[in-house]
Design a protein around this motif. Structure first.
Motif, PDB file in Angstrom:
ATOM      1  N   PHE A  29      -5.350   4.077   1.082  1.00 49.42           N
ATOM      2  CA  PHE A  29      -4.481   4.446  -0.155  1.00 49.42           C
ATOM      3  C   PHE A  29      -3.985   6.025  -0.097  1.00 49.42           C
ATOM      4  CE2 PHE A  29      -7.364   1.117  -1.804  1.00 49.42           C
ATOM      5  CZ  PHE A  29      -6.507   0.407  -2.358  1.00 49.42           C
ATOM      6  N   ALA A  30      -2.833   6.313  -0.155  1.00 51.29           N
ATOM      7  CA  ALA A  30      -2.258   7.403   0.237  1.00 51.29           C
ATOM      8  C   ALA A  30      -2.433   8.485  -0.961  1.00 51.29           C
ATOM      9  CB  ALA A  30      -0.499   7.411   0.208  1.00 51.29           C
ATOM     10  N   ASP A  87      13.842  -2.947   0.443  1.00 55.96           N
ATOM     11  CA  ASP A  87      13.213  -3.284  -0.854  1.00 55.96           C
ATOM     12  C   ASP A  87      12.132  -4.114  -0.371  1.00 55.96           C
ATOM     13  OD1 ASP A  87      14.691  -5.708  -0.568  1.00 55.96           O
ATOM     14  OD2 ASP A  87      16.223  -4.991  -1.714  1.00 55.96           O
ATOM     15  N   ALA A  88      11.490  -4.803  -1.673  1.00 59.02           N
ATOM     16  CA  ALA A  88      10.321  -5.705  -1.498  1.00 59.02           C
ATOM     17  C   ALA A  88      10.709  -6.910  -1.015  1.00 59.02           C
ATOM     18  CB  ALA A  88       9.502  -5.908  -2.730  1.00 59.02           C
ATOM     19  N   ALA A  89      11.937  -7.507  -1.555  1.00 57.70           N
ATOM     20  CA  ALA A  89      12.382  -8.886  -1.003  1.00 57.70           C
ATOM     21  C   ALA A  89      12.960  -8.727   0.428  1.00 57.70           C
ATOM     22  CB  ALA A  89      14.007  -8.994  -1.967  1.00 57.70           C
ATOM     23  N   ALA A  90      13.308  -7.751   0.953  1.00 60.61           N
ATOM     24  CA  ALA A  90      13.864  -7.545   2.203  1.00 60.61           C
ATOM     25  C   ALA A  90      12.620  -7.672   3.112  1.00 60.61           C
ATOM     26  CB  ALA A  90      14.432  -6.251   2.655  1.00 60.61           C
ATOM     27  N   GLU A 123       2.726  -0.473  -1.453  1.00 59.01           N
ATOM     28  CA  GLU A 123       2.678   0.900  -1.862  1.00 59.01           C
ATOM     29  C   GLU A 123       2.313   1.947  -0.980  1.00 59.01           C
ATOM     30  OE1 GLU A 123      -0.475   1.117  -4.864  1.00 59.01           O
ATOM     31  OE2 GLU A 123       0.444  -0.217  -6.310  1.00 59.01           O
ATOM     32  N   GLY A 124       2.527   3.296  -1.403  1.00 57.41           N
ATOM     33  CA  GLY A 124       2.412   4.493  -0.618  1.00 57.41           C
ATOM     34  C   GLY A 124       3.705   4.838   0.260  1.00 57.41           C
ATOM     35  N   ALA A 153      -3.877  -3.318  -0.568  1.00 60.80           N
ATOM     36  CA  ALA A 153      -4.529  -2.708   0.278  1.00 60.80           C
ATOM     37  C   ALA A 153      -3.949  -3.231   1.981  1.00 60.80           C
ATOM     38  CB  ALA A 153      -5.973  -2.788   0.600  1.00 60.80           C
ATOM     39  N   THR A 154      -3.527  -2.237   3.009  1.00 61.71           N
ATOM     40  CA  THR A 154      -3.158  -3.120   4.124  1.00 61.71           C
ATOM     41  C   THR A 154      -4.027  -3.258   5.006  1.00 61.71           C
ATOM     42  OG1 THR A 154      -3.133  -0.713   4.757  1.00 61.71           O
ATOM     43  CG2 THR A 154      -1.176  -1.217   3.936  1.00 61.71           C
TER      44      THR A 154
END
Length: 255
Positions: free
Chosen positions: A109-110, A151-154, A175-176, A243-244
């Motif tokens: 997390f950033a 964006d999130a859709a893309a 996020e981040g 989380a990634t």
């Protein structure tokens, strides 16, 4: 003639002396010196034995030797002492084993705000959660990713194209600083990372390979270290907190 007579005389005298010497009696014993009143005369062991032999001979037993009665052997009785039996300690009550737990890290997390929000979201699902700060460092591996979309859709559409191309190891960052990007794996060597990126590019995915800790990663990040029960759904928790990555941890290392 005179000489012969002298020789005969000497021979007779010698025979007479020899006969007298052989037939003479024992010399008289010297009388013992008088002892003081109340004192006893000392006697040697050999003298005592000779006296006993003469006394036995005078009694007519015909024994030439004094037989001593052997002393009875002394037997020492030893009481057997038995060592007390060692007390056997009572068996300790079996302690039921603790339920198997799984421990892992979620992140990175950033910002402190992002990790605090994720902590609130995951806390009801786990037994213990703590925040760990990781300072920036370089040279810790390589990562493969698709740069952030508009964006999130893309970003979701990009993830669908990646799945359609036959790649399953990916995650959309929500996020981040890299929100709307797609994480495509982390590798310990540059060669492995570039091989993965080349395969994605060949499938029409604009993937890139970059060192971890390189440009864009040289910032402080935060991780959530959690301990949960055996049935904990780690994938669901990772999606919940956006989380990634998730990494397995040794539960003994948790504070």
């Amino acid at each position: 003639m005179l000489t012969r007579a002298l020789l005969v005389l000497l021979l007779v005298l010698n025979l007479g002396v020899a006969t007298w010497w052989l037939l003479r009696g024992p010399p008289p014993k010297a009388a013992p010196a008088p002892l003081p009143v109340g004192a006893q005369r000392l006697q040697l062991t050999s003298e005592a034995a000779a006296t006993a032999i003469h006394a036995a001979a005078a009694a007519g037993n015909g024994s030439d030797a004094l037989v001593e009665k052997p002393a009875a052997p002394t037997t020492t009785a030893t009481a057997a002492v038995e060592a007390p039996a060692a007390e056997t300690p009572a068996a300790e009550a079996a302690v039921p084993p603790a339920p198997t737990a799984q421990c892992l890290s979620l992140g990175p997390f950033a910002s402190t705000g992002a990790v605090a929000q994720a902590q609130v979201q995951v806390k009801p699902l786990v037994e213990r959660v703590s925040v760990r700060k990781q300072e920036p460092s370089r040279g810790r591996g390589w990562r493969v990713f698709q740069p952030p979309s508009a964006d999130a859709a893309a970003a979701d559409a990009a993830a669908q194209r990646i799945a359609a191309a036959g790649f399953s190891d990916y995650f959309v960052v929500r996020e981040g600083a890299e929100a709307n990007s797609v994480a495509l794996g982390r590798y310990g060597s540059e060669a492995a990372a570039r091989k993965r990126a080349d395969a994605l590019v060949a499938a029409g995915i604009p993937a890139q390979a970059a060192p971890v800790g390189g440009e864009g990663d040289a910032t402080t990040v935060y991780w959530l270290d959690v301990a949960a029960a055996a049935g904990f759904d780690a994938g669901k928790a990772q999606t919940l907190v956006a989380a990634t990555e998730r990494r397995q941890l040794d539960c003994r290392s948790l504070r």
